[in-house]
Write a protein that holds these residues in place. Structure first.
Motif, mmCIF file in Angstrom:
data_model
loop_
_atom_site.group_PDB
_atom_site.id
_atom_site.type_symbol
_atom_site.label_atom_id
_atom_site.label_comp_id
_atom_site.label_asym_id
_atom_site.label_seq_id
_atom_site.Cartn_x
_atom_site.Cartn_y
_atom_site.Cartn_z
ATOM 1 N N LYS A 107 31.579 7.877 6.894
ATOM 2 C CA LYS A 107 30.559 8.515 7.057
ATOM 3 C C LYS A 107 30.736 9.906 7.433
ATOM 4 O O LYS A 107 30.194 11.233 7.562
ATOM 5 C CB LYS A 107 29.194 7.983 7.432
ATOM 6 C CG LYS A 107 28.602 6.650 6.537
ATOM 7 C CD LYS A 107 27.605 6.020 6.808
ATOM 8 C CE LYS A 107 27.295 5.100 5.524
ATOM 9 N NZ LYS A 107 26.583 3.890 6.065
ATOM 10 N N GLU A 108 31.179 9.326 9.812
ATOM 11 C CA GLU A 108 31.481 10.661 10.100
ATOM 12 C C GLU A 108 32.491 11.839 9.114
ATOM 13 O O GLU A 108 31.815 12.796 9.770
ATOM 14 C CB GLU A 108 32.791 10.010 11.618
ATOM 15 C CG GLU A 108 32.661 10.621 12.733
ATOM 16 C CD GLU A 108 33.144 9.056 13.607
ATOM 17 O OE1 GLU A 108 33.883 8.694 13.381
ATOM 18 O OE2 GLU A 108 33.212 10.310 14.762
ATOM 19 N N LYS A 113 31.850 3.255 8.617
ATOM 20 C CA LYS A 113 31.193 3.823 9.606
ATOM 21 C C LYS A 113 32.359 5.979 10.041
ATOM 22 O O LYS A 113 31.957 6.802 9.859
ATOM 23 C CB LYS A 113 31.780 3.798 10.877
ATOM 24 C CG LYS A 113 30.718 4.424 12.288
ATOM 25 C CD LYS A 113 30.484 3.655 13.199
ATOM 26 C CE LYS A 113 29.707 3.965 14.423
ATOM 27 N NZ LYS A 113 30.706 3.657 15.359
ATOM 28 N N LYS A 164 33.830 -0.066 10.375
ATOM 29 C CA LYS A 164 34.659 0.853 11.000
ATOM 30 C C LYS A 164 35.337 1.311 10.195
ATOM 31 O O LYS A 164 34.796 2.609 10.441
ATOM 32 C CB LYS A 164 35.887 0.519 12.361
ATOM 33 C CG LYS A 164 34.970 -0.684 13.265
ATOM 34 C CD LYS A 164 35.745 -0.507 14.962
ATOM 35 C CE LYS A 164 35.117 -0.876 16.003
ATOM 36 N NZ LYS A 164 36.093 -1.555 16.766
#
Ligand code: URA
Length: 408
Positions: free
Chosen positions: A309-310, A306, A303
């Motif tokens: 990257k977001e 992620k 997470k």
């Protein structure tokens, strides 16, 4: 009045709020010259400041610009700051970890200073990444994805910007009250509810001893009390670099590796876990041991990566565009033995010579150059083993191995 104030501090006496205000705001208005301000800064450096004087200076700094207010955004906003080091890419790792656990992160970072690198320079090695966000963009982004990484807004503590630039060129950076007021004014003005400071000591840090780091830490906590903000600190060793990589693009790649769970990163993984644990503990108001479990889980279940990257995508960065120079030089050991020491400061100087930082104000940073340590303290080496790889633009470079590695 101007000379009286300088003289008073030269004699080690306490300045009143009015005197400090007159002098520092006078400098900002152009009434007080660089050489007069430099004299006062040097007197402060040598004779120190009382807590009361430091509180006054912090307030004068804060009042010099905008005070951001994110109280309408739900959740406890925890900010983190490092006093600066070599290879310090912790923000890139811990900000997404903390945000992935539902704690809003508004991180305003700076550029490199002297030999120490800055998070904003590092993140700029991701092509397209926008770093000059306005307050309204910051607010929208935190509401959308719970994390922002940006440069400081233009009017955040403008007095610190001019005083810092002068300190940088007058050998007056390493003063505990000046560092404390510089850091704490920015953290308070940027609207943080709670603050974590990574106070570094050692050859690659502004402060050289653990005792000085402890003194700075306790002063920053006292300033936090004045403003009703919880301040926690972690005192960490900067005699050796943080992680294996020093540079810009190369440090972003190393940060991504840690977010993927790579623990073999020198002291980097463990410091990131410790820092993120403190932030999560403050943000969720839970004990450290519970926070630590969540932190490790967020790396292990992907997470945190992620979220990183977001963040990059939201700020228009192209992660695939990160470029590390393909021209390399291998620095090999000239003897057999064990690595006893790696000098962080010398590595910082080398990174600067490669072009990873700025020697002069108008220099351009080359994001693709850097250093990767192949061997760490405690490793045994044989003659001919690669100690480190340099990612360079030019083939010619003088490296004195003995300045960097102590092999016995
Ligand atoms: N970082 C800051 O922001 N200010 C200082 O004075 C030192 C480190």
């Amino acid at each position: 009045m101007i000379l009286d104030i300088i003289n008073k501090k030269r004699l080690g006496k306490e300045l009143s709020y009015k005197e400090i205000d007159y002098f520092f705001n006078g400098y900002l208005d152009g009434q007080i010259t660089d050489y007069q301000m430099s004299s006062l800064l040097m007197a402060i450096c040598i004779n120190g400041m009382t807590d009361e004087e430091t509180f006054s200076l912090t307030k004068i700094f804060i009042d010099s610009g905008d005070i951001l207010d994110f109280s309408d955004i739900e959740g406890i906003k925890v900010d983190k700051h490092s006093t600066g080091g070599i290879g310090d890419k912790t923000t890139l790792i811990i900000a997404p970890i903390v945000a992935s656990l539902g704690i809003p992160v508004i991180k305003m970072s700076g550029r490199g200073l002297g030999y120490t690198g800055g998070t904003i320079d590092k993140i700029e090695s991701i092509p397209g990444f926008k770093i000059n966000l306005k307050e309204s963009d910051i607010r929208q982004q935190v509401m959308d994805i719970g994390i922002v990484l940006t440069g400081q807004t233009k009017d955040l503590v403008p007095m610190d910007k001019v005083i810092y630039a002068l300190r940088d060129v007058t050998a007056t950076v390493s003063s505990i009250p000046l560092i404390a007021s510089s850091i704490m004014s920015k953290k308070i003005a940027s609207g943080a509810d709670k603050i974590l400071i990574d106070v570094k000591y050692g050859s690659g840090a502004l402060l050289k001893t653990k005792e000085e780091a402890k003194e700075l830490s306790s002063l920053m906590k006292k300033i936090g009390e004045v403003y009703g903000r919880e301040v926690r600190t972690i005192i960490s060793d900067m005699n050796v670099p943080l992680g294996r990589c020093i540079g810009n693009a190369i440090e972003v790649e190393e940060a991504i590796e840690v977010l993927k769970g790579k623990e073999d990163s020198n002291n980097l993984y463990s410091l990131c876990i410790d820092l993120a644990t403190e932030m999560v503990s403050m943000g969720k108001e839970i004990p450290n041991e519970d926070a630590k479990k969540l932190v490790i889980e967020s790396i292990d279940n992907g997470k945190a990566l992620k979220k990183f990257k977001e963040l990059v995508e939201y700020q228009k960065g192209n992660i695939k565009g990160i470029k590390i120079s393909d021209k390399t030089i291998s620095i090999k050991s000239e003897e057999n033995g064990e690595i006893k020491k790696i000098n962080a400061l010398e590595l910082g100087k080398l990174a600067l010579a490669l072009g990873a930082g700025k020697l002069k104000k108008n220099d351009r940073i080359d994001h693709s150059v850097g250093i990767k340590l192949n061997k760490l303290v405690g490793d045994s080496v044989k003659k001919g083993d690669i100690l480190m790889t340099l990612y360079v633009k030019n083939d010619t470079l003088d490296v004195n191995i003995d300045d960097i590695f102590t092999i016995e």
